[in-house]
Design a protein around this motif. Structure first.
Motif, mmCIF file in Angstrom:
data_model
loop_
_atom_site.group_PDB
_atom_site.id
_atom_site.type_symbol
_atom_site.label_atom_id
_atom_site.label_comp_id
_atom_site.label_asym_id
_atom_site.label_seq_id
_atom_site.Cartn_x
_atom_site.Cartn_y
_atom_site.Cartn_z
ATOM 1 N N SER A 46 36.744 15.023 46.480
ATOM 2 C CA SER A 46 36.292 13.641 46.335
ATOM 3 C C SER A 46 35.213 13.486 45.266
ATOM 4 C CB SER A 46 35.775 13.112 47.678
ATOM 5 O OG SER A 46 34.661 13.851 48.103
ATOM 6 N N HIS A 47 34.406 14.514 45.032
ATOM 7 C CA HIS A 47 33.317 14.423 44.057
ATOM 8 C C HIS A 47 33.461 15.436 42.923
ATOM 9 C CE1 HIS A 47 31.148 11.686 46.653
ATOM 10 N NE2 HIS A 47 31.257 12.547 47.656
ATOM 11 N N GLY A 48 34.641 15.972 42.748
ATOM 12 C CA GLY A 48 34.854 17.044 41.764
ATOM 13 C C GLY A 48 34.537 16.645 40.347
ATOM 14 N N ILE A 49 34.962 15.445 39.939
ATOM 15 C CA ILE A 49 34.721 14.992 38.569
ATOM 16 C C ILE A 49 33.213 14.857 38.309
ATOM 17 C CG2 ILE A 49 35.105 13.122 36.912
ATOM 18 C CD1 ILE A 49 37.601 14.706 37.511
ATOM 19 N N ALA A 50 32.492 14.284 39.267
ATOM 20 C CA ALA A 50 31.047 14.115 39.105
ATOM 21 C C ALA A 50 30.355 15.478 39.022
ATOM 22 C CB ALA A 50 30.481 13.300 40.257
ATOM 23 N N ILE A 51 30.783 16.426 39.829
ATOM 24 C CA ILE A 51 30.184 17.766 39.811
ATOM 25 C C ILE A 51 30.430 18.433 38.465
ATOM 26 C CG2 ILE A 51 30.344 20.082 40.818
ATOM 27 C CD1 ILE A 51 30.870 18.704 43.523
ATOM 28 N N ILE A 52 31.651 18.321 37.954
ATOM 29 C CA ILE A 52 31.974 18.927 36.658
ATOM 30 C C ILE A 52 31.157 18.283 35.546
ATOM 31 C CG2 ILE A 52 33.812 19.141 34.928
ATOM 32 C CD1 ILE A 52 35.742 19.602 37.284
ATOM 33 N N LEU A 53 31.023 16.947 35.575
ATOM 34 C CA LEU A 53 30.231 16.265 34.556
ATOM 35 C C LEU A 53 28.764 16.672 34.608
ATOM 36 C CD1 LEU A 53 31.777 12.674 34.621
ATOM 37 C CD2 LEU A 53 31.985 14.408 32.835
ATOM 38 N N VAL A 54 28.207 16.763 35.807
ATOM 39 C CA VAL A 54 26.805 17.172 35.943
ATOM 40 C C VAL A 54 26.612 18.601 35.465
ATOM 41 C CG1 VAL A 54 25.023 17.698 37.652
ATOM 42 C CG2 VAL A 54 26.238 15.529 37.761
ATOM 43 N N LEU A 55 27.531 19.490 35.796
ATOM 44 C CA LEU A 55 27.428 20.877 35.338
ATOM 45 C C LEU A 55 27.520 20.961 33.812
ATOM 46 C CD1 LEU A 55 29.530 22.777 38.015
ATOM 47 C CD2 LEU A 55 27.076 22.939 37.628
ATOM 48 N N ALA A 56 28.461 20.222 33.225
ATOM 49 C CA ALA A 56 28.604 20.244 31.771
ATOM 50 C C ALA A 56 27.363 19.665 31.095
ATOM 51 C CB ALA A 56 29.848 19.460 31.357
ATOM 52 N N LEU A 57 26.857 18.571 31.624
ATOM 53 C CA LEU A 57 25.659 17.962 31.051
ATOM 54 C C LEU A 57 24.449 18.893 31.166
ATOM 55 C CD1 LEU A 57 24.445 15.417 29.769
ATOM 56 C CD2 LEU A 57 23.911 14.634 32.070
ATOM 57 N N SER A 58 24.321 19.570 32.298
ATOM 58 C CA SER A 58 23.181 20.478 32.459
ATOM 59 C C SER A 58 23.278 21.670 31.511
ATOM 60 C CB SER A 58 23.073 20.949 33.910
ATOM 61 O OG SER A 58 24.172 21.768 34.255
ATOM 62 N N VAL A 59 24.482 22.143 31.239
ATOM 63 C CA VAL A 59 24.649 23.234 30.277
ATOM 64 C C VAL A 59 24.255 22.764 28.880
ATOM 65 C CG1 VAL A 59 26.386 24.663 29.105
ATOM 66 C CG2 VAL A 59 26.379 24.514 31.584
ATOM 67 N N ILE A 60 24.683 21.571 28.510
ATOM 68 C CA ILE A 60 24.359 21.032 27.184
ATOM 69 C C ILE A 60 22.853 20.828 27.038
ATOM 70 C CG2 ILE A 60 24.619 18.997 25.699
ATOM 71 C CD1 ILE A 60 27.524 18.834 26.792
ATOM 72 N N VAL A 61 22.221 20.257 28.061
ATOM 73 C CA VAL A 61 20.773 20.043 28.009
ATOM 74 C C VAL A 61 20.033 21.369 27.925
ATOM 75 C CG1 VAL A 61 18.788 19.206 29.340
ATOM 76 C CG2 VAL A 61 20.832 17.791 29.126
ATOM 77 N N THR A 62 20.473 22.345 28.682
ATOM 78 C CA THR A 62 19.840 23.672 28.645
ATOM 79 C C THR A 62 19.955 24.293 27.262
ATOM 80 O OG1 THR A 62 20.327 24.010 30.982
ATOM 81 C CG2 THR A 62 19.846 25.970 29.683
ATOM 82 N N LEU A 63 21.134 24.206 26.664
ATOM 83 C CA LEU A 63 21.308 24.757 25.316
ATOM 84 C C LEU A 63 20.435 24.034 24.298
ATOM 85 C CD1 LEU A 63 25.165 25.362 25.252
ATOM 86 C CD2 LEU A 63 23.367 27.083 25.280
ATOM 87 N N LEU A 64 20.363 22.712 24.376
ATOM 88 C CA LEU A 64 19.538 21.954 23.442
ATOM 89 C C LEU A 64 18.057 22.294 23.590
ATOM 90 C CD1 LEU A 64 21.260 18.456 23.532
ATOM 91 C CD2 LEU A 64 21.271 20.117 21.665
ATOM 92 N N VAL A 65 17.583 22.385 24.821
ATOM 93 C CA VAL A 65 16.180 22.734 25.044
ATOM 94 C C VAL A 65 15.898 24.147 24.535
ATOM 95 C CG1 VAL A 65 14.468 23.207 26.843
ATOM 96 C CG2 VAL A 65 15.829 21.123 26.937
ATOM 97 N N THR A 66 16.827 25.063 24.746
ATOM 98 C CA THR A 66 16.652 26.432 24.263
ATOM 99 C C THR A 66 16.551 26.461 22.743
ATOM 100 O OG1 THR A 66 17.894 27.274 26.150
ATOM 101 C CG2 THR A 66 17.647 28.753 24.272
ATOM 102 N N VAL A 67 17.413 25.710 22.054
ATOM 103 C CA VAL A 67 17.373 25.656 20.599
ATOM 104 C C VAL A 67 16.055 25.053 20.125
ATOM 105 C CG1 VAL A 67 18.397 24.524 18.578
ATOM 106 C CG2 VAL A 67 19.858 25.643 20.263
ATOM 107 N N LEU A 68 15.616 23.981 20.758
ATOM 108 C CA LEU A 68 14.362 23.343 20.357
ATOM 109 C C LEU A 68 13.166 24.269 20.551
ATOM 110 C CD1 LEU A 68 14.921 19.713 21.684
ATOM 111 C CD2 LEU A 68 14.904 20.485 19.311
#
Length: 127
Positions: free
Chosen positions: A90-112
């Protein structure tokens, strides 16, 4: 090996008791691992001071045995996922989106952070 496993579990227990007793925002096993690290460092330091040979303590053997069977620790997590498949459906799409967004944010913060630190180090090198 039994004494070594007991030492590992005792450090974890002490860490859990201290964290719960003091209300620290830290997992008890993490504090227990830090305590175990301090004990092992103290053991090595005393061995160097005594100028004696550093005997192979069973903690290393016990930890290697635990690491060899580390995959068994993922079984309860897998069972938990299987038990919550309806929730995941029931919440799979939201979980996948949150996981993908958190990975992107983590990578951006690491680069900065990397760029900031490299810029600061470059400024220190140039007189």
């Amino acid at each position: 090996m039994l004494a070594s496993l007991s030492l590992i579990l005792l450090c974890q227990l002490i860490g859990e008791v201290v964290v719960r007793g003091l209300g620290l925002p830290l997992p008890g096993p993490v504090l227990g691992l830090l305590l175990l690290l301090l004990l092992l460092l103290a053991r090595d330091r005393f061995a160097l001071l005594a100028r004696g040979p550093l005997r192979n303590d069973g903690v290393e053997t016990a930890s290697k045995g635990l690491l060899a069977h580390l995959s068994l620790l993922f079984v309860p997590a897998g069972v938990g996922v299987v038990q919550k498949l309806d929730l995941l459906a029931s919440h799979g799409i939201a979980i996948i989106l949150v996981l993908a967004l958190s990975v992107i944010v983590t990578l951006l913060v690491t680069v900065l952070v990397f760029r900031l630190v490299s810029r600061l180090l470059r400024q220190q090198e140039v007189p």
